[in-house]
Scaffold this motif. Structure first.
Motif, PDB file in Angstrom:
ATOM      1  N   MET A   1       0.842  -1.186   0.000  1.00  0.00           N
ATOM      2  CA  MET A   1       0.000   0.000   0.000  1.00  0.00           C
ATOM      3  C   MET A   1       0.885   1.247   0.000  1.00  0.00           C
ATOM      4  SD  MET A   1      -2.774   1.457   2.772  1.00  0.00           S
ATOM      5  CE  MET A   1      -1.823   1.072   4.194  1.00  0.00           C
ATOM      6  N   GLN A   2       0.483   2.233  -0.766  1.00  0.00           N
ATOM      7  CA  GLN A   2       1.243   3.472  -0.928  1.00  0.00           C
ATOM      8  C   GLN A   2       1.506   4.183   0.402  1.00  0.00           C
ATOM      9  OE1 GLN A   2       0.670   7.589  -3.312  1.00  0.00           O
ATOM     10  NE2 GLN A   2      -0.111   5.795  -4.336  1.00  0.00           N
ATOM     11  N   LEU A   3       0.511   4.201   1.295  1.00  0.00           N
ATOM     12  CA  LEU A   3       0.685   4.906   2.569  1.00  0.00           C
ATOM     13  C   LEU A   3       1.682   4.184   3.467  1.00  0.00           C
ATOM     14  CD1 LEU A   3      -2.985   5.981   3.352  1.00  0.00           C
ATOM     15  CD2 LEU A   3      -1.150   7.320   2.298  1.00  0.00           C
ATOM     16  N   SER A   4       1.686   2.879   3.438  1.00  0.00           N
ATOM     17  CA  SER A   4       2.658   2.108   4.213  1.00  0.00           C
ATOM     18  C   SER A   4       4.073   2.362   3.693  1.00  0.00           C
ATOM     19  CB  SER A   4       2.322   0.622   4.145  1.00  0.00           C
ATOM     20  OG  SER A   4       3.243  -0.133   4.877  1.00  0.00           O
ATOM     21  N   ILE A   5       4.210   2.414   2.391  1.00  0.00           N
ATOM     22  CA  ILE A   5       5.516   2.687   1.772  1.00  0.00           C
ATOM     23  C   ILE A   5       5.997   4.080   2.155  1.00  0.00           C
ATOM     24  CG2 ILE A   5       6.692   3.059  -0.437  1.00  0.00           C
ATOM     25  CD1 ILE A   5       4.820   0.810  -1.554  1.00  0.00           C
ATOM     26  N   ALA A   6       5.112   5.068   2.103  1.00  0.00           N
ATOM     27  CA  ALA A   6       5.481   6.443   2.467  1.00  0.00           C
ATOM     28  C   ALA A   6       5.854   6.536   3.939  1.00  0.00           C
ATOM     29  CB  ALA A   6       4.332   7.399   2.145  1.00  0.00           C
ATOM     30  N   SER A   7       5.104   5.860   4.776  1.00  0.00           N
ATOM     31  CA  SER A   7       5.391   5.843   6.205  1.00  0.00           C
ATOM     32  C   SER A   7       6.761   5.226   6.461  1.00  0.00           C
ATOM     33  CB  SER A   7       4.296   5.070   6.936  1.00  0.00           C
ATOM     34  OG  SER A   7       4.585   4.973   8.305  1.00  0.00           O
ATOM     35  N   ASN A   8       7.015   4.086   5.840  1.00  0.00           N
ATOM     36  CA  ASN A   8       8.312   3.430   6.004  1.00  0.00           C
ATOM     37  C   ASN A   8       9.448   4.295   5.495  1.00  0.00           C
ATOM     38  OD1 ASN A   8       7.487   1.101   7.305  1.00  0.00           O
ATOM     39  ND2 ASN A   8       7.233  -0.060   5.424  1.00  0.00           N
ATOM     40  N   ALA A   9       9.230   5.014   4.419  1.00  0.00           N
ATOM     41  CA  ALA A   9      10.292   5.857   3.853  1.00  0.00           C
ATOM     42  C   ALA A   9      10.736   6.931   4.848  1.00  0.00           C
ATOM     43  CB  ALA A   9       9.821   6.493   2.546  1.00  0.00           C
ATOM     44  N   ILE A  10       9.788   7.626   5.457  1.00  0.00           N
ATOM     45  CA  ILE A  10      10.173   8.685   6.400  1.00  0.00           C
ATOM     46  C   ILE A  10      10.751   8.069   7.672  1.00  0.00           C
ATOM     47  CG2 ILE A  10       7.877   9.006   7.459  1.00  0.00           C
ATOM     48  CD1 ILE A  10      10.437  11.786   6.648  1.00  0.00           C
ATOM     49  N   LEU A  11      10.207   6.947   8.123  1.00  0.00           N
ATOM     50  CA  LEU A  11      10.759   6.278   9.307  1.00  0.00           C
ATOM     51  C   LEU A  11      12.157   5.731   9.033  1.00  0.00           C
ATOM     52  CD1 LEU A  11       7.504   4.540  10.566  1.00  0.00           C
ATOM     53  CD2 LEU A  11       8.700   6.453  11.671  1.00  0.00           C
ATOM     54  N   ASN A  12      12.413   5.283   7.806  1.00  0.00           N
ATOM     55  CA  ASN A  12      13.763   4.831   7.433  1.00  0.00           C
ATOM     56  C   ASN A  12      14.750   5.990   7.430  1.00  0.00           C
ATOM     57  OD1 ASN A  12      13.044   2.143   7.215  1.00  0.00           O
ATOM     58  ND2 ASN A  12      12.685   2.259   5.004  1.00  0.00           N
ATOM     59  N   GLN A  13      14.315   7.164   6.974  1.00  0.00           N
ATOM     60  CA  GLN A  13      15.196   8.335   7.032  1.00  0.00           C
ATOM     61  C   GLN A  13      15.592   8.624   8.479  1.00  0.00           C
ATOM     62  OE1 GLN A  13      13.442  11.781   5.130  1.00  0.00           O
ATOM     63  NE2 GLN A  13      14.189  11.169   3.125  1.00  0.00           N
ATOM     64  N   ILE A  14      14.619   8.539   9.359  1.00  0.00           N
ATOM     65  CA  ILE A  14      14.881   8.793  10.778  1.00  0.00           C
ATOM     66  C   ILE A  14      15.827   7.731  11.330  1.00  0.00           C
ATOM     67  CG2 ILE A  14      13.838   8.908  13.070  1.00  0.00           C
ATOM     68  CD1 ILE A  14      11.269   9.976  11.630  1.00  0.00           C
ATOM     69  N   SER A  15      15.597   6.474  11.001  1.00  0.00           N
ATOM     70  CA  SER A  15      16.470   5.392  11.471  1.00  0.00           C
ATOM     71  C   SER A  15      17.903   5.596  11.010  1.00  0.00           C
ATOM     72  CB  SER A  15      15.979   4.029  10.963  1.00  0.00           C
ATOM     73  OG  SER A  15      14.767   3.677  11.552  1.00  0.00           O
ATOM     74  N   ASP A  16      18.067   5.955   9.741  1.00  0.00           N
ATOM     75  CA  ASP A  16      19.410   6.195   9.210  1.00  0.00           C
ATOM     76  C   ASP A  16      20.111   7.309   9.987  1.00  0.00           C
ATOM     77  OD1 ASP A  16      18.973   4.218   7.327  1.00  0.00           O
ATOM     78  OD2 ASP A  16      18.557   5.619   5.687  1.00  0.00           O
ATOM     79  N   LEU A  17      19.381   8.350  10.297  1.00  0.00           N
ATOM     80  CA  LEU A  17      19.941   9.451  11.078  1.00  0.00           C
ATOM     81  C   LEU A  17      20.359   8.964  12.466  1.00  0.00           C
ATOM     82  CD1 LEU A  17      20.267  12.643  11.587  1.00  0.00           C
ATOM     83  CD2 LEU A  17      18.082  12.361  12.748  1.00  0.00           C
ATOM     84  N   ILE A  18      19.485   8.236  13.134  1.00  0.00           N
ATOM     85  CA  ILE A  18      19.772   7.758  14.494  1.00  0.00           C
ATOM     86  C   ILE A  18      21.021   6.886  14.506  1.00  0.00           C
ATOM     87  CG2 ILE A  18      18.931   6.318  16.394  1.00  0.00           C
ATOM     88  CD1 ILE A  18      16.086   7.225  15.621  1.00  0.00           C
ATOM     89  N   HIS A  19      21.186   6.061  13.489  1.00  0.00           N
ATOM     90  CA  HIS A  19      22.369   5.200  13.417  1.00  0.00           C
ATOM     91  C   HIS A  19      23.662   6.020  13.320  1.00  0.00           C
ATOM     92  CE1 HIS A  19      20.759   1.157  13.383  1.00  0.00           C
ATOM     93  NE2 HIS A  19      19.819   1.528  12.533  1.00  0.00           N
ATOM     94  N   GLN A  20      23.585   7.206  12.745  1.00  0.00           N
ATOM     95  CA  GLN A  20      24.784   8.013  12.531  1.00  0.00           C
ATOM     96  C   GLN A  20      25.107   8.991  13.660  1.00  0.00           C
ATOM     97  OE1 GLN A  20      25.369   9.751   8.536  1.00  0.00           O
ATOM     98  NE2 GLN A  20      23.368   8.845   8.071  1.00  0.00           N
ATOM     99  N   VAL A  21      24.092   9.512  14.310  1.00  0.00           N
ATOM    100  CA  VAL A  21      24.315  10.576  15.286  1.00  0.00           C
ATOM    101  C   VAL A  21      24.876   9.999  16.589  1.00  0.00           C
ATOM    102  CG1 VAL A  21      21.992  10.615  16.313  1.00  0.00           C
ATOM    103  CG2 VAL A  21      23.327  12.719  16.195  1.00  0.00           C
ATOM    104  N   LYS A  22      25.812  10.703  17.176  1.00  0.00           N
ATOM    105  CA  LYS A  22      26.400  10.281  18.453  1.00  0.00           C
ATOM    106  C   LYS A  22      25.402  10.528  19.580  1.00  0.00           C
ATOM    107  CE  LYS A  22      30.982  11.625  16.844  1.00  0.00           C
ATOM    108  NZ  LYS A  22      32.034  12.653  16.947  1.00  0.00           N
ATOM    109  N   ASP A  23      25.510   9.709  20.631  1.00  0.00           N
ATOM    110  CA  ASP A  23      24.603   9.830  21.771  1.00  0.00           C
ATOM    111  C   ASP A  23      24.549  11.253  22.318  1.00  0.00           C
ATOM    112  OD1 ASP A  23      23.804   7.161  21.802  1.00  0.00           O
ATOM    113  OD2 ASP A  23      25.387   6.559  23.192  1.00  0.00           O
ATOM    114  N   GLU A  24      25.714  11.854  22.511  1.00  0.00           N
ATOM    115  CA  GLU A  24      25.744  13.199  23.103  1.00  0.00           C
ATOM    116  C   GLU A  24      25.091  14.241  22.190  1.00  0.00           C
ATOM    117  OE1 GLU A  24      29.954  12.420  21.378  1.00  0.00           O
ATOM    118  OE2 GLU A  24      28.472  11.279  22.523  1.00  0.00           O
TER     119      GLU A  24
END
Length: 173
Positions: A1-24
């Motif tokens: 479903m298009q909405l699920s794909i769009a939701s996953n896309a923005i959540l994946n962007q956030i996940s990628d960011l979290i993986h890169q940013v340091k805790d502090e």
């Protein structure tokens, strides 16, 4: 479903960011964001999705009554786990359902208004809300964590991406 794909896309962007940013840096107050943190904006996004999940079970969504879970805004691994749970919830939704949206705009009372909505409409709202906050997060990342690599479409609405592509195609003719 298009909405699920769009939701996953923005959540994946956030996940990628979290993986890169340091805790502090995840928890560092950002001056240009009125001293809020990347983690606080991230928590805000995720809690709206959580409200939708909880509300879909009850038939009524109220984004004002979210948890404000400090652990999500300070623990990157908990944030990643929460994202995964949200993605699983959204992917499991196979059909729209009627919902009531409860909102309150009085500063001095708890009085609310209830209007008819539905799951898909609220999911669209959550996607758009997330894109908006990811754009704000991008400002914070540039200030406190410039080492983080973000794609050019990070925090950019799909309609804007399409518009930019059409503008580029016209310029190349």
């Amino acid at each position: 479903m298009q909405l699920s794909i769009a939701s996953n896309a923005i959540l994946n962007q956030i996940s990628d960011l979290i993986h890169q940013v340091k805790d502090e840096d995840f928890c560092r107050p950002v001056k240009t964001l009125s001293n809020s943190t990347i983690g606080q904006h991230l928590r805000h996004i995720l809690e709206f999705f959580i409200c939708l999940e909880q509300g879909s079970e009850r038939g009524r969504v109220n984004y004002d009554k979210r948890q404000h879970d400090k652990l999500i805004e300070t623990d990157r691994f908990l944030a990643l786990h929460t994202i995964q749970k949200i993605k699983e919830f959204v992917s499991a939704q196979q059909a729209d359902q009627p919902l009531q949206l409860e909102v309150g705009y009085h500063q001095d009372t708890e009085e609310t208004v209830v209007i008819a909505s539905n799951f898909y409409r609220e999911l669209i709202y959550n996607i758009e809300h997330a894109v908006h906050h990811v754009a704000i997060i991008k400002i914070g990342v540039l200030e406190v964590a410039p080492y983080v690599s973000m794609p050019p479409d990070f925090g950019v609405a799909v309609s804007t991406i399409r518009h930019r592509k059409s503008e580029t195609a016209l310029q190349q003719r």
